[in-house]
Design an enzyme around this catalytic site. Structure first.
Site, PDB file in Angstrom:
ATOM      1  N   LYS A 121       0.818  -1.215   0.000  1.00 45.18           N
ATOM      2  CA  LYS A 121       0.000   0.000   0.000  1.00 45.18           C
ATOM      3  C   LYS A 121       0.846   1.257   0.000  1.00 45.18           C
ATOM      4  O   LYS A 121       0.337   2.351  -0.221  1.00 45.18           O
ATOM      5  CB  LYS A 121      -0.930   0.020   1.236  1.00 45.18           C
ATOM      6  CG  LYS A 121      -1.736  -1.254   1.419  1.00 45.18           C
ATOM      7  CD  LYS A 121      -2.467  -1.659   0.154  1.00 45.18           C
ATOM      8  CE  LYS A 121      -2.965  -3.075   0.196  1.00 45.18           C
ATOM      9  NZ  LYS A 121      -1.935  -4.110   0.312  1.00 45.18           N
ATOM     10  N   GLU A 442      -7.078  -8.897   3.128  1.00 48.55           N
ATOM     11  CA  GLU A 442      -6.654  -9.867   2.116  1.00 48.55           C
ATOM     12  C   GLU A 442      -6.908 -11.280   2.637  1.00 48.55           C
ATOM     13  O   GLU A 442      -6.722 -11.557   3.826  1.00 48.55           O
ATOM     14  CB  GLU A 442      -5.172  -9.704   1.797  1.00 48.55           C
ATOM     15  CG  GLU A 442      -4.864  -8.445   1.019  1.00 48.55           C
ATOM     16  CD  GLU A 442      -3.399  -8.327   0.644  1.00 48.55           C
ATOM     17  OE1 GLU A 442      -3.107  -7.488  -0.210  1.00 48.55           O
ATOM     18  OE2 GLU A 442      -2.568  -9.064   1.212  1.00 48.55           O
ATOM     19  N   SER A 468      -4.531 -11.152  -1.650  1.00 53.90           N
ATOM     20  CA  SER A 468      -3.130 -10.837  -1.858  1.00 53.90           C
ATOM     21  C   SER A 468      -2.791 -11.073  -3.319  1.00 53.90           C
ATOM     22  O   SER A 468      -3.404 -11.911  -3.994  1.00 53.90           O
ATOM     23  CB  SER A 468      -2.273 -11.746  -0.975  1.00 53.90           C
ATOM     24  OG  SER A 468      -0.922 -11.724  -1.397  1.00 53.90           O
TER      25      SER A 468
END
Length: 552
Positions: A121, A442, A468
């Protein structure tokens, strides 16, 4: 220069005195002041070496007549945060990172920015900030990790996640898993496959905000240090030229990014991050565009987790530029846009050299005729859902099976690992969306367990959470509207039949509409008590269909 606001004139004597308290000289204050956003951390393997990258950047800035000033940003290691409450903070951290870079750049009137992230991120967060602040900016990542070696095979972090399921299924011993654990991640860098971090570092290169090689040159290579010095030198040229992200981040640049995304087989998370970056640049990216581009873009690479190659193989093959060259030869890229090289996309691409056609295939002989990602629609996902179709077994591209419903990840993982999921089932994990999670966790733990237990050829998984980049199998995420907003996924009952047709871009709940309306009338959302930042995030975050950006 913007920095004149804090360095020039009689009234700025107090400001200069504060710079001098840090050791800056008058000569340094008369040069462009370039911020280095440094995400270094001893909590993230992809970031543990970033101080060295930043030192090289600073050297490059000084070589070309600038004054480097560095500041820190936060970051979350998705692997360490996986499978517990920590993952609720991962996507949410993206907005904090963007905000922090904006604050530092604006509060100190910086003339330019060098963004130094590496992992999931942090890369999109910094790119969002670059678009928002809109001063000359360049991104230089820390680079991908080497693949590990175990029993003569190349492995990575995902191999360990899947090994947990293999142990539960009796296919691997605990001792073998321990050996694998020691070997999978041999050093610094972003995890070795085309997972989210490496996907976004490649996307930065395609968008034109990073130098060629950013997405693939290894973290442990001296070439990465040289690239960092080159980035530091190049930001000075960008400041002189006045080239800003708004001139680079055009609709055509994002179209190029989605095209290369499809050819590489990138993470489904790119469908969250590219729209969020586009939003900051004042551009709307619709999910319809994903399928439009996927239908006409062949998949030229077969990288982990869906294939056998790692990012180091892609680098050896010629890197992202070689992929772009193959796409350009087929007329699939716009070559006119500007980039931080101060050349056009076409000028960069013509320098590419394909070294391994087994890793990067031509458009005439691709790994798959369509791109790596697809968006699915239907009564289960009226606003769309996303699947990494390039990592789905052929036999699971179409599947109909009974729903096994779980209001959260932990219950689903327990059912998978304890043998309560049967071949043919469709696992539904809900209340894990941006608002409902909150944080859109995720689901690598459950998807890896499915693969590790040998069920990926017969079991699908559907969630309003996300996956993911290391996920493979018939894993459909980003289901929108999410359960917390009363989306159809909230109305599914145990045993309902769900029909998946990935080639047809459909995901359907085979329940009559009249019955769904009855269920909707009696529906009560599952709520979780959250405090602090997550509470604020849940109030502001939008749908995954719009990139999970924050309102207001």
């Amino acid at each position: 220069m913007r920095s004149d606001l804090v360095t020039k004139g009689l009234e700025r004597a107090p400001h200069r005195s504060l710079f001098k308290a840090m050791g800056y000289t008058d000569d340094e204050l008369n040069r462009p002041i370039i911020g280095i956003a440094n995400a270094a951390s001893s909590l993230i393997p992809g970031h543990i070496h970033l101080d060295k990258i930043c030192e090289a950047v600073a050297a490059g800035i000084r070589m070309n007549g600038g004054t480097p000033v560095s500041f820190g940003t936060i970051g979350v290691c998705d692997g360490i945060a996986m499978g517990h409450v920590g993952m609720r903070y991962s996507l949410a951290s993206r907005e904090l990172i963007a905000d922090s870079v904006e604050v530092m750049a604006e509060a100190h009137a910086l003339d330019g920015l060098v963004l130094v992230p590496n992992c999931d991120k942090i890369v999109p967060g910094m790119l969002m900030a670059a678009a928002r602040v809109n001063i000359p900016s360049i991104l230089i990542s820390g680079g991908p990790m080497l693949a590990g070696r175990y029993q003569g095979e190349a492995i990575d972090l995902n191999t360990v996640f899947e090994g947990v399921g293999a142990v539960q299924a009796g296919k691997m011993s605990v001792d073998e898993l321990a050996e694998m654990e020691e070997a999978a991640c041999p050093g610094c860098g972003s995890c070795a496959g085309m997972f989210t971090a490496n996907s976004m570092n490649c996307m930065a290169e395609v968008l034109g905000l990073a130098l060629p090689g950013n997405g693939t040159i290894l973290a442990v290579s001296a070439a990465r240090i040289r690239l960092a010095k080159a980035a530091g030198m190049q930001i000075m040229r960008l400041v002189e030229a006045g080239l800003t992200p708004s001139q680079i981040l055009t609709p055509l640049a994002f179209r190029n990014a989605l095209t290369v995304d499809m050819a590489l087989g990138c993470s489904t998370n790119t469908v969250l991050h590219l729209p969020a970056i586009a939003y900051e640049a004042g551009i709307e990216l619709s999910l319809d565009m994903v399928n439009e581009i996927s239908e006409t873009t062949p998949q030229l690479c077969h990288l982990r987790p869906g294939g056998e190659h790692h990012v180091q193989d892609l680098d050896e093959a010629g890197g992202v530029l070689a992929v772009m060259q193959a796409l350009a030869a087929a007329g699939l890229l716009d070559l006119t846009g500007p980039t931080v090289t101060l050349q056009t996309v076409g000028g960069n691409v013509q320098k590419a050299r394909l070294q391994r056609p087994d890793v990067i295939r031509s458009c005439q002989e691709p790994y798959a005729p369509k791109g790596g990602l697809a968006v699915l629609w239907g009564n289960l996902a009226p606003q769309g859902a996303v699947v990494k179709q390039g990592a789905v077994r052929p036999e699971m591209l179409r599947h109909t099976g009974p729903a096994r419903v779980f209001d959260g990840e932990e219950a689903a993982v327990d059912a998978i690992l304890n043998g309560r999921i049967e071949p043919g089932d469709v696992i539904v994990i809900r209340y894990e969306g941006p608002k409902g999670g909150p944080g859109m966790r995720e689901m690598l733990t459950p998807t890896s367990a499915v693969v590790g237990m040998g069920l990926d050829s017969s079991v699908a998984l559907i969630t309003d959470g996300r996956f993911s980049g290391a996920t493979r199998g018939a894993a459909i995420g980003h289901v929108s509207p999410e359960a917390a907003e009363g989306g159809p996924i909230a109305l599914i009952k145990e045993g309902d039949l769900i029909k998946i047709d990935i080639p047809g871009h459909r995901v359907e709940l085979l329940v009559p509409e009249a019955e769904l309306e009855e269920r909707r009338d009696s529906w009560q959302p599952v709520t979780r008590k959250v405090e602090g930042y997550l509470r604020r995030y849940a109030k502001l975050v939008t749908s995954a269909a719009t990139g999970a950006i924050l309102e207001g």
